[in-house]
Design a protein around this motif. Structure first.
Motif, short mmCIF file in Angstrom:
data_model
loop_
_atom_site.label_atom_id
_atom_site.label_comp_id
_atom_site.label_asym_id
_atom_site.label_seq_id
_atom_site.Cartn_x
_atom_site.Cartn_y
_atom_site.Cartn_z
N ILE A 36 104.93 57.68 -0.73
CA ILE A 36 105.52 56.58 -1.51
C ILE A 36 105.50 55.30 -0.69
O ILE A 36 105.09 54.23 -1.16
N PHE A 37 105.92 55.40 0.58
CA PHE A 37 105.85 54.24 1.47
C PHE A 37 104.39 53.81 1.67
O PHE A 37 104.09 52.62 1.72
N ALA A 38 103.49 54.80 1.80
CA ALA A 38 102.08 54.48 2.01
C ALA A 38 101.50 53.71 0.83
O ALA A 38 100.70 52.79 1.00
N LEU A 39 101.91 54.08 -0.39
CA LEU A 39 101.44 53.36 -1.56
C LEU A 39 101.92 51.92 -1.56
O LEU A 39 101.15 50.99 -1.84
N LEU A 51 108.77 56.27 6.98
CA LEU A 51 108.27 54.89 6.94
C LEU A 51 107.24 54.67 8.03
O LEU A 51 106.15 54.14 7.78
N TYR A 52 107.54 55.11 9.25
CA TYR A 52 106.60 54.89 10.35
C TYR A 52 105.40 55.81 10.26
O TYR A 52 104.29 55.41 10.66
N SER A 103 99.66 56.16 9.16
CA SER A 103 98.58 56.71 8.32
C SER A 103 97.78 55.60 7.65
O SER A 103 96.55 55.71 7.52
N THR A 104 98.47 54.55 7.22
CA THR A 104 97.78 53.43 6.56
C THR A 104 96.83 52.75 7.53
O THR A 104 95.69 52.41 7.17
N ILE A 105 97.27 52.55 8.77
CA ILE A 105 96.40 51.92 9.77
C ILE A 105 95.20 52.81 10.07
O ILE A 105 94.06 52.33 10.17
N ILE A 106 95.45 54.12 10.22
CA ILE A 106 94.34 55.04 10.51
C ILE A 106 93.34 55.07 9.37
O ILE A 106 92.12 55.03 9.59
N ARG A 163 100.66 59.50 -6.51
CA ARG A 163 99.37 59.85 -5.91
C ARG A 163 98.21 59.48 -6.82
O ARG A 163 98.30 59.59 -8.05
N PRO A 164 97.08 59.06 -6.23
CA PRO A 164 95.87 58.89 -7.01
C PRO A 164 95.35 60.24 -7.45
O PRO A 164 95.80 61.28 -6.97
#
Length: 303
Positions: free
Chosen positions: A106-109, A161-162, A167-170, A283-284
């Motif tokens: 959810i945070f990643a989205l 959150l972290y 994961s978003t950066i990777i 999720r997609p």
């Protein structure tokens, strides 16, 4: 489904079950007197030895870019989220921590939407609100569900959150050409001395005792599972890897009930249902088996 096509799905189950098991192990360690930096010293030592041995043919990370990536894993994927989780789990049941960890996708989205990489459709917005609603429910009924003080619920939410930021950066930048075990060994070379000094200064360093086996089990499991998750993330993408959150949450609750004897009120089950429903909307669409198979074969051919 062929063996190659089934491998990613099997990996999801193994990583989800293993990561879920870490929650009761961490609870046992904390209830046995271990504190955050003391646990991370053990984790760092185990990770450095285990990941370093398994990735010895790859050698140490080289160059500024690879070491910066290791520092990212050490800070965003280990030091901050682990300190938050280990602090919160002293006051919150392991099952509730597992539910809160489901905030990762959810945070990643939300982060992806802010970066222009993800679309915020009405269904996805509803999913985000349902996930946040689950946390609000846990906080509002914390006396009824035995979830401890409000600040502990907030601290527990720092970890997902972290993890989402990392994961978003990777997913955006990759792993600087590093093998997952090689990257995690490099990260351990950074967070181990930081954890050791912090444990000494704060008086949190502990020797070997029976409770240490829970810490060791958690450290070994986390090293192997996190390295596997990095493989899944970089080889099949954040869309597929994010499905781990379902299994971490579900297995975390189940393991906590079986190992720790935790029992939850109806409010916790409502919060769990809200969180899983929110994940379903967030999720997609999953890639079809043939797409996964093609990605696995492509990754295997280039490795």
């Amino acid at each position: 489904m062929t063996r190659d096509a089934a491998l990613p799905w099997l990996a999801l189950i193994v990583f989800g079950a293993g990561w879920g098991l870490m929650q009761p192990m961490n609870k046992i360690a904390v209830d046995g007197g271990f504190e955050p930096f003391g646990i991370m010293v053990w984790q760092g030592a185990v990770t450095l030895g285990l990941a370093g041995a398994l990735a010895r043919r790859k050698g140490l990370p080289k160059g500024r870019e690879q070491w910066l990536f290791c520092a990212q894993i050490a800070l965003l994927g280990t030091l901050i989220p682990h300190f938050a989780s280990f602090t919160a789990i002293a006051y919150i049941s392991a099952g509730l921590v597992a539910i809160i960890m489901a905030l990762i996708p959810i945070f990643a989205l939300v982060l992806g939407a802010l970066l222009g990489r993800e679309a915020m459709t009405p269904l996805r917005i509803t999913g985000v609100l349902m996930g946040l609603g689950a946390i609000v429910l846990i906080a509002a009924t914390r006396g009824a569900v035995g979830s401890g003080p409000l600040w502990a619920v907030a601290v527990a939410a720092i970890a997902p959150l972290y993890y989402a930021v990392n994961s978003t950066i990777i997913a955006t930048r990759g792993m600087a050409g590093l093998h997952p075990l090689q990257a995690y060994a490099g990260a351990a070379m950074i967070f181990l001395p930081i954890s050791f000094v912090s444990a000494i200064l704060s008086g949190q360093l502990r020797g070997v005792d029976l409770v240490s086996f829970a810490v060791l089990a958690s450290a070994v499991g986390h090293t192997l599972i996190y390295a596997g998750y990095l493989w899944l993330l970089t080889r099949l993408g954040a869309v597929f890897a994010s499905q781990t959150a379902y299994l971490v949450t579900g297995f975390g609750v189940i393991w906590s009930m079986l190992i720790l004897g935790e029992r939850y009120s109806g409010w916790v089950w409502i919060a769990l249902a809200l969180m899983l429903a929110g994940l379903t909307l967030v999720r997609p669409a999953l890639p079809r088996d043939q797409t996964v198979l093609a990605q696995v074969r492509g990754a295997r051919d280039t490795s």
